[in-house]
Enzyme design. Structure first.
Site, mmCIF file in Angstrom:
data_model
loop_
_atom_site.group_PDB
_atom_site.id
_atom_site.type_symbol
_atom_site.label_atom_id
_atom_site.label_comp_id
_atom_site.label_asym_id
_atom_site.label_seq_id
_atom_site.Cartn_x
_atom_site.Cartn_y
_atom_site.Cartn_z
ATOM 1 N N HIS A 73 0.845 -1.194 0.000
ATOM 2 C CA HIS A 73 0.000 0.000 0.000
ATOM 3 C C HIS A 73 0.878 1.240 0.000
ATOM 4 C CE1 HIS A 73 -4.216 -1.488 1.353
ATOM 5 N NE2 HIS A 73 -3.619 -2.361 0.567
ATOM 6 N N TYR A 202 -9.934 5.894 6.116
ATOM 7 C CA TYR A 202 -10.170 6.370 7.477
ATOM 8 C C TYR A 202 -11.242 7.455 7.396
ATOM 9 C CZ TYR A 202 -5.891 4.077 9.147
ATOM 10 O OH TYR A 202 -4.921 3.158 9.496
ATOM 11 N N PRO A 294 -5.398 1.370 17.950
ATOM 12 C CA PRO A 294 -5.087 0.779 16.641
ATOM 13 C C PRO A 294 -5.167 1.763 15.484
ATOM 14 C CG PRO A 294 -7.286 0.131 17.367
ATOM 15 C CD PRO A 294 -6.660 0.863 18.515
ATOM 16 N N LYS A 298 0.179 0.753 14.772
ATOM 17 C CA LYS A 298 1.523 0.693 15.344
ATOM 18 C C LYS A 298 1.772 -0.491 16.279
ATOM 19 C CE LYS A 298 2.954 4.240 13.242
ATOM 20 N NZ LYS A 298 3.601 3.851 11.999
ATOM 21 N N TYR A 386 3.170 7.252 9.556
ATOM 22 C CA TYR A 386 2.382 6.071 9.223
ATOM 23 C C TYR A 386 3.266 4.949 8.680
ATOM 24 C CZ TYR A 386 -1.814 3.463 7.993
ATOM 25 O OH TYR A 386 -2.802 2.513 7.931
#
Length: 394
Positions: A73, A202, A294, A298, A386
């Protein structure tokens, strides 16, 4: 009485990865796990792997299937005010990315590798206790098949999670804990349906947070924010899919494929850190030492980073007869942990609906998200955190 160099408490991905890394470095180790192997494999967990985790799996010799079946991704999408905005992580970080590959599959690969090498893992070990780790000859005691067993070792690695015996064995006056409990949880559904998007979505909405994720091209993992006191039995599959649909943009609603849930659960969100992460010859790693919400993906990656540091420190100890790297273990880990805690707290605060913020808080979040997606500096900061920070050297 058995004897080994390192006893690892816990056969989750952190303990198994540490065992494999130590084996590759020629360091003898035994893993002690209170549950059965099938129980460990039955845990449903996250599956977004940073490059650091992929590199450690390669070092352990167990990355083939993750590369073959994992989904690379290069970006994520942020949904707010009914529209999606893509964060180009690959472009903003000089070519870095994450790989979607289920934690269960990571665990399975590590288990198979350990079995293939004939390494010792003791499953269903009852009443595990840690002794003398403040001296020079630690011992681990456990019960199995009606008998009490003991293992002498040089070091103990506590990889047995938040509720494990390792952190609980540390005297209360030797450890300091920090904790934040969030006033909501994630209701998650796993289903054998095609993902709604090829990248994670998200969503920040007036109805609450939602996340569209996946485990493979045919298995999806979806979440919606629910109150902390909510019960999973109150949610039928139909009710879940309807609520998720109401939190998506029109295009995603059209593309959403629904189906029977394979697993449904509610996970509370918390931030937790225990300091230090070393007590004499006992070292904590992974969830035994820290928990993150979550939202930032991480948890597993912090655990693999811990055992990456610990395996390297133990390798230096045995090869160079030096404790210098072991002495730096806790500080190096905690620097990384607190950066991840900050990012996870920030991302959670940005994306979720809090009970006491009301419409004003929703508008502030939307304004920050608008700035985030239109500022290259802000987008770069999100992308860098990220995809994950590199491991420091000893």
């Amino acid at each position: 009485m058995k004897k080994t160099q390192v006893v690892i408490i816990g056969a989750g991905p952190a303990g198994l990865l540490l065992g494999q890394l130590l084996f590759k470095a020629g360091i003898d180790n035994i893993i002690v796990e209170r549950q059965s192997g099938d129980y460990v494999l039955g845990r449903i967990r996250a599956g977004v792997l940073e490059q650091v985790t992929m590199d450690l799996l390669a070092r352990a010799g167990v990355d083939a299937r993750a590369h073959a079946e994992g989904l690379p991704h290069r970006g994520i999408e942020l949904l707010f005010k009914g529209a999606r905005h893509r964060i180009d992580m690959h472009g903003l970080t000089g070519g870095k990315q994450v790989t979607v590959y289920g934690q269960t599959e990571v665990t399975r690969d590590l288990m198979h590798a350990r079995e293939a090498e004939g390494l010792t893992t003791i499953y269903e070990a009852a009443n595990v206790s840690l002794h003398d780790f403040d001296g020079t000859a630690p011992r681990v005691r456990y019960q199995k098949d009606g008998a009490t067993h003991e293992i002498e070792c040089d070091f103990i690695a506590g990889c047995d999670g938040y509720h494990g015996v390792s952190r609980a064995s540390v005297p209360a006056n030797a450890i300091h804990t920090y904790e934040k409990v969030y006033p909501f949880g994630w209701l998650g559904v796993l289903a054998d349906v095609a993902p709604v998007s090829h990248e994670l979505i998200y969503a920040n909405t007036p109805r609450g947070f939602a996340l569209c994720s996946m485990r493979s091209a045919t298995r999806s993992r979806y979440y919606v924010q629910v109150p902390l006191e909510e019960k999973v039995e109150n949610w039928s599959d139909e009710a879940f899919w309807n609520e998720l649909r109401n939190r998506l943009d029109p295009e995603a609603r059209e593309r959403l494929v629904t189906g029977p849930s394979l697993e449904k659960s509610i996970a509370p969100l918390r931030s937790f850190v225990a300091e230090p992460m070393r007590f004499g010859r006992l070292f904590l790693a992974g969830d035994a030492a820290h928990i993150v919400p979550p939202t930032g993906a991480k948890g597993l990656n912090l655990a693999t980073a811990d055992v990456g540091y610990l395996s390297r420190a133990l390798e230096i100890h045995y090869r160079e007869k030096s404790n210098s790297a072991l002495d730096r273990y806790s500080d190096l880990c905690l620097r990384r942990v607190w950066k991840a805690e900050r990012f996870s707290w920030w991302f959670t605060s940005l994306m979720h609906r809090f009970p006491d913020t009301g419409e004003f808080g929703q508008k502030i979040q939307e304004a920050e998200l608008d700035y985030l997606v239109h500022s290259q500096a802000a987008s770069t900061s999100l992308a860098e955190n990220y995809v994950g920070l590199p491991l420091e050297d000893f």
